[in-house]
Design an enzyme around this catalytic site. Structure first.
Site, mmCIF file in Angstrom:
data_model
loop_
_atom_site.group_PDB
_atom_site.id
_atom_site.type_symbol
_atom_site.label_atom_id
_atom_site.label_comp_id
_atom_site.label_asym_id
_atom_site.label_seq_id
_atom_site.Cartn_x
_atom_site.Cartn_y
_atom_site.Cartn_z
ATOM 1 C CB CYS B 88 -0.333 7.125 3.352
ATOM 2 S SG CYS B 88 -1.087 8.116 2.062
ATOM 3 C CG HIS B 197 -3.415 3.312 3.443
ATOM 4 N ND1 HIS B 197 -3.311 4.255 4.444
ATOM 5 C CD2 HIS B 197 -3.231 3.984 2.289
ATOM 6 C CE1 HIS B 197 -3.099 5.433 3.912
ATOM 7 N NE2 HIS B 197 -3.055 5.304 2.602
ATOM 8 C CD GLU B 199 -3.664 2.424 7.590
ATOM 9 O OE1 GLU B 199 -2.731 1.677 7.264
ATOM 10 O OE2 GLU B 199 -3.846 3.542 7.070
#
Lengths: 81, 227
Positions: B88, B197, B199
């Site tokens: 991102c 993403h 994570e």
């Protein structure tokens, strides 16, 4: 002291959805005859001393380094009289 | 054997550093906090550049962060082979720093997009994707307003021709990215940037659409342990 203007615009081939949204809004507001709108940024850089060739070269370097991303944007530098 | 040490960078305005550090720890590595104002990579074995709105996205996303003291250290280290993953805002910073080609621009539809997104892994030969199969489809969250990947025709052809498009959106392109590109890598395969993403998709408990994000962290760990 002199004021140097840096105009930064997306390159013509890069899609500008913000400009498009503005262009679509204008007829709704009663403004006719608008074919296209592109949105850009204007920087007013106040420099110490004269806006001579050396100073303008320095501003061009600023534009290349930080003010514009030359991968997607073009810029112009001019002195405001 | 000492645990592999993965640095997680925090800029002013970074949001995802805590999730990134947690994902690193869940994979069995040590998460090392790295601060934007330090000229210090603390000897880490790899670096995660997390998402958020570093420096408030002022000027352009990633444009200010790219000149932070930490980046002065990270840019040459990455060029020399240090594995770096940017997600991102991290991807935007990698492009602004010219560690990856092209740029991320305003989403085609102007809307900020926050949704679960299908992604196809196109290249499992990078430092961060070895635990996936090429062609594997995974699901990760996306959340961004400026994720439309653009590059000039020559760069695009080179990326496509050399397998450097690592991830492609499937099931709908959320932002108008050219060629549905969700993520790319550098020539050496140590630097990877993507808009989705990983994570945020490492634990079932947090309501993530999948735990597919774990693969990024297990990939880099395996590489570091075998190095």
């Amino acid at each position: 002291m002199a004021r140097v203007i840096v105009d930064v615009m997306l390159k013509p081939e890069i899609l500008d959805p913000q400009g498009q949204a503005i262009a679509r809004a204008l007829p709704r507001l009663g403004f006719s005859g608008v074919r296209d709108v592109r949105q850009g940024k204007r920087f007013e850089v106040e420099i110490e001393g004269e806006a001579d060739e050396a100073a303008l070269a320095e501003v061009r370097k600023m534009a290349e380094t930080l003010l514009a991303n030359t991968v997607i944007e073009d810029f112009t530098v001019r002195v405001e009289r | 054997m000492n645990a592999a040490r993965v640095g997680v960078v925090t800029f002013p305005g970074t949001l995802d550093d805590q999730d990134a550090a947690r994902a690193v720890r869940l994979a069995g590595a040590e998460a090392v906090p790295l601060w934007h104002a330090d000229h210090d990579l603390k000897g880490v074995d790899a670096v995660f550049l997390p998402g958020g709105f570093s420096y408030g996205d002022y000027l352009r996303c990633g444009a200010i962060s790219r000149f932070s003291p930490l980046m002065d250290e990270l840019i040459p280290a990455a060029r020399a082979g240090l594995p770096v993953l940017g997600t991102c805002n991290g991807f935007q910073i990698l492009c602004e720093a010219h560690l990856l080609p092209g740029a991320l621009t305003r989403n085609e539809g102007l809307h900020y997009i926050c949704r679960d997104q299908g992604i196809r892994v196109e290249n499992n030969g990078t430092a961060w994707t070895a635990d996936f199969e090429t062609g594997q489809e995974i699901t990760l969250p996306v959340k961004h307003g400026e994720g439309r990947y653009v590059a000039d025709a020559d760069t695009l052809a080179e990326l496509e021709g050399s397998g450097r498009v690592v991830f492609r959106y499937v099931g709908g392109n959320p932002n108008g990215s050219l060629n549905d590109i969700a993520g790319i890598t550098n020539e050496a395969g140590n630097i990877v940037g993507l808009m989705p993403h990983p994570e945020h998709a490492v634990e079932e408990l947090t309501g993530a659409p999948s735990v597919d994000g774990r693969g990024f962290f297990t990939s880099i760990l395996r590489k570091l342990v075998n190095a």
